[in-house]
Write an enzyme that holds these catalytic residues in place. Structure first.
Site, PDB file in Angstrom:
ATOM      1  CD  GLU A  17      -7.361   0.686  -6.643  1.00 11.64           C
ATOM      2  OE1 GLU A  17      -7.892   1.727  -6.270  1.00 11.64           O
ATOM      3  OE2 GLU A  17      -7.852  -0.583  -6.289  1.00 11.64           O
ATOM      4  CE1 TYR A  49       2.339   0.088   1.517  1.00 10.56           C
ATOM      5  CE2 TYR A  49       1.731  -1.621   2.992  1.00 10.56           C
ATOM      6  CZ  TYR A  49       2.663  -0.923   2.666  1.00 10.56           C
ATOM      7  OH  TYR A  49       3.679  -0.553   3.440  1.00 10.56           O
ATOM      8  CB  ALA A  51      -3.436  -8.643   1.186  1.00  5.56           C
TER       9      ALA A  51
END
Ligand code: FAD
Length: 295
Positions: A17, A49, A51
């Site tokens: 990630e 994505y 916050a």
């Protein structure tokens, strides 16, 4: 290719990630880290994505660029918290325009700023609504969702949380990725309970290699994860020495992954946090296990 096809076909694999820069952040630096991780040939990569939706454009650019350059699927995260119907519709249209076919659909983290806003004005309250909207926009999308082996922090109890997880699956979620955990027995227990509740889609455990002592505090505060004594001792011993903690964190995460593989879990997602050295450490430690046998 859909992520679910990878989960079906691969025997033992890991995915990594990355997170995009903040608006005024270092886009090229993140792209370089993403490319170094991509060179390790993970099964797929995911791009978070920001916050509150602040970095949506960067998420899509990194996902799009990486998928086109490396040829493996990229899972773009998308959140709905504080979105209007219109802004979410635009985000979905942009994902489709870029040909991104794998989306992790989330409500999104509640930033302190969001906490102060009037929730009755939000168009979406929960990820289930986003999943339903994505599914009706494109029945061919591969949609993932988040789940919580130790229960979502806002949930009154695990039973309630699993009830809502079932609603996510029923709304069209194809697979789930878990929140990080440091004790595998909590994950095995959770799996038993969700299967009992009739949730049948694949679940990919998320493992976070801890690389410094401060990160533990932040991570545990956010996720509410339980820290086993073995893990606490390791952080106490090495937490203030980043190089030693990186090695120990990779070793602990690798140990968790091997235990998961040995217990019938074939795919693990690693929260590699834009750190190519961490991704390389995990890939190297598992080199004779992962990447084999594509059915
Ligand atoms: P939901 O599924 O909406 O659940 C949130 C809470 O609401 C839970 O307690 C649930 O039980 C409850 N709930 C659900 N439906 C209902 C209902 N109908 N009625 C009442 N209660 C309900 N955050 C980001 O901002 N960006 C990211 O890229 C990101 N990536 C993540 C990836 C993974 C794998 C995980 C595990 C988390 C990620 N997060 C990310 C964090 C996530 O946004 C937060 O954990 C957030 O608080 C919940 O998101 P969710 O999609 O699980 O929400």
């Amino acid at each position: 290719m859909k992520i679910t096809e990878i989960l079906e076909r691969r025997e033992y694999s890991v995915s990594f990630e990355v997170f995009p820069p903040k608006k005024d952040g270092n886009f090229d630096g993140v792209v370089r880290a993403t490319e170094q991780i991509a060179e390790l040939k993970p099964a797929y990569m995911s791009v978070t994505y920001g916050a509150g939706g602040g970095t949506g454009e960067y998420t899509m650019r990194i996902a799009d660029q990486t998928e086109k350059k490396y040829g493996f699927p990229v899972l773009a995260h998308l959140t709905c918290v504080s979105s209007t119907k219109e802004s979410l519709g635009e985000a979905i249209a942009e994902l489709r325009r870029r040909g991104i076919g794998n989306i992790l659909a989330l409500r999104g983290d509640l930033t302190p700023e969001l906490e102060r806003t009037d929730r009755s004005l939000w168009a979406y309250s929960h990820a289930t609504e986003l999943i339903a909207e994505l599914r009706s926009a494109d029945p061919g999308l591969c949609i993932g969702g988040a789940c919580y082996p130790e229960t979502h922090p806002e949930s009154p109890d695990q039973k309630e949380d699993i009830k809502h997880l079932k609603e996510k699956a029923d709304a069209g979620c194809d697979f789930f990725t878990t929140q990080m955990f440091f004790d595998n027995s909590l994950f095995y227990n959770f799996m038993y309970k969700i299967r009992e509740a009739g949730i049948t889609v694949p679940v990919v455990p998320g493992i976070m290699p801890i690389t410094n002592g401060n990160q533990v505090e932040r991570a545990v505060k956010l996720s509410g994860s339980f820290m086993p004594q073995r893990f606490k001792s390791l952080v106490d011993a090495f937490g203030s020495d980043p190089e030693a903690m990186t090695q120990a964190g990779i070793a602990y995460a690798t140990d968790q992954i091997i235990d998961l593989f040995a217990n019938g879990i074939r795919h693990v997602h690693v929260y590699s946090m834009n750190k190519p050295a961490v991704a390389a450490g995990i890939t190297g430690a598992l080199s004779s296990i992962i990447g084999k046998k594509v059915k």
